[in-house]
Motif scaffolding. Structure first.
Motif: not given
Length: 345
Positions: A50-56
């Protein structure tokens, strides 16, 4: 102050074996192929990437991620997590998305609008989910909310009615409020959408919305101070840059006895007076259930409707009210449907 993001370091994956992060607060659990969005039944003993991209990182977005991972754990899925924090830097949204697109993820999650948009643009051959997004249609993440098709779906964290209800509450219960200040990063599309809804709702009561623009979280305190003497209350949206600097706003409003309203529960728990909202852990958990449907039950993302918050309630912080010079009446408390959980003392 915005942190520097070094591609060779901060883009390095934080691998977490087996999704953990708390329980599901009593919530039940629900649920790659040859073409975008295609899925297959899970293999016995398979570990999913699972890849997660979180802004901050801030409480609401962190709770979203934790809820998402908890849903996977509760469904019995073994996962490796590639977590990427973009540190609020626009230069990193695309870089992270490109890394995920070229990697071996079975599913990608974008947390917040800008990081989700980058994933949708770059990732075409694997399922993409989004969370903590205000307007997925306006941002063209999906063409429609019902069965959007393709490889993308997710959940919006905004119900416009919640904003309208909060503005109506301000107008009725705090009649001395004639101007509401809003600290806003207009580079965040979600903040602009919510600000426009608030402005329209307030204008019906003859209340003016006064903007204090910022570019990054280090500007928040100065923006808050600029509103002192000019407004009778302060409101913030689901504006990630502003929420990251909420402590600075609290310092200003408490010193100057200015009522402070937010669009998210976490900021109320931290010290804002009121919101109409929900728990971001639950929001993330719902998106995690969608991931389970895709990975475990073989659904295609495009078959799953985009979800929006439905369990809305007023949330009041009585300690915050005292710190901000607000007299909380029984009429105010009567707005809360679930006082045991949503009146914070």
């Amino acid at each position: 102050m915005k942190k520097k993001f070094w591609l060779g370091l901060a883009l390095a994956s934080v691998m977490v074996v087996t999704a953990a992060c708390g329980g599901n607060n009593g919530k039940p659990s629900e649920g790659n192929g040859e073409q975008a969005g295609a899925t297959n039944a899970p293999e016995a003993g398979k570990t999913y990437n699972i890849a997660i991209s979180q802004i901050v990182e801030h409480p609401s977005l962190d709770a979203t991620r934790e809820g998402f991972l908890a849903a996977l754990k509760d469904a019995g899925l073994e996962v490796n997590v590639d977590y990427n924090n973009a540190q609020g830097d626009p230069n990193n949204f695309k870089s992270i998305a490109e890394k995920i697109a070229s990697g071996n993820a079975d599913l990608a999650l974008g947390i917040a609008t800008n990081t989700s948009s980058a994933l949708v643009e770059e990732v075409k051959d694997k399922p993409v989910l989004f969370a903590a997004v205000t307007d997925p249609l306006k941002e063209k993440l999906v063409p429609q909310l019902k069965a959007p098709g393709g490889n993308v779906t997710g959940a919006s964290d905004t119900n416009p009615e919640a904003i309208v209800q909060l503005m109506d509450f301000i107008a009725k219960e705090l009649p001395e409020v004639k101007k509401v200040g809003i600290i806003i990063n207009e580079g965040e599309p979600n903040a602009v959408v919510m600000s426009d809804i608030a402005q329209e709702a307030l204008s019906k009561h003859g209340i003016e919305l006064v903007k204090a623009p910022i570019v990054n979280s280090s500007d928040v305190q100065q923006a808050a101070q600029s509103l002192v003497g000019r407004v009778d209350a302060v409101y913030i949206t689901l504006d990630n840059t502003v929420v990251e600097g909420a402590d600075a706003i609290l310092d200003v409003v408490e010193k100057n006895k200015i009522p402070f309203f937010s669009a998210d529960r976490d900021t109320v728990e931290k010290g804002a007076f009121a919101t109409v909202g929900f728990k971001y852990f639950d929001h993330g958990y719902e998106v995690g259930q969608m991931a389970v449907e895709i990975l475990k039950n073989g659904k295609k993302p495009g078959e799953l409707d985009v979800r929006t918050p439905e369990k809305l309630d007023f949330i009041l912080n009585l300690k915050a009210a005292e710190a901000q010079g607000i007299t909380v009446t029984e009429a105010m408390k009567a707005y809360v449907k679930d006082p045991e959980n949503n009146i914070i003392e």
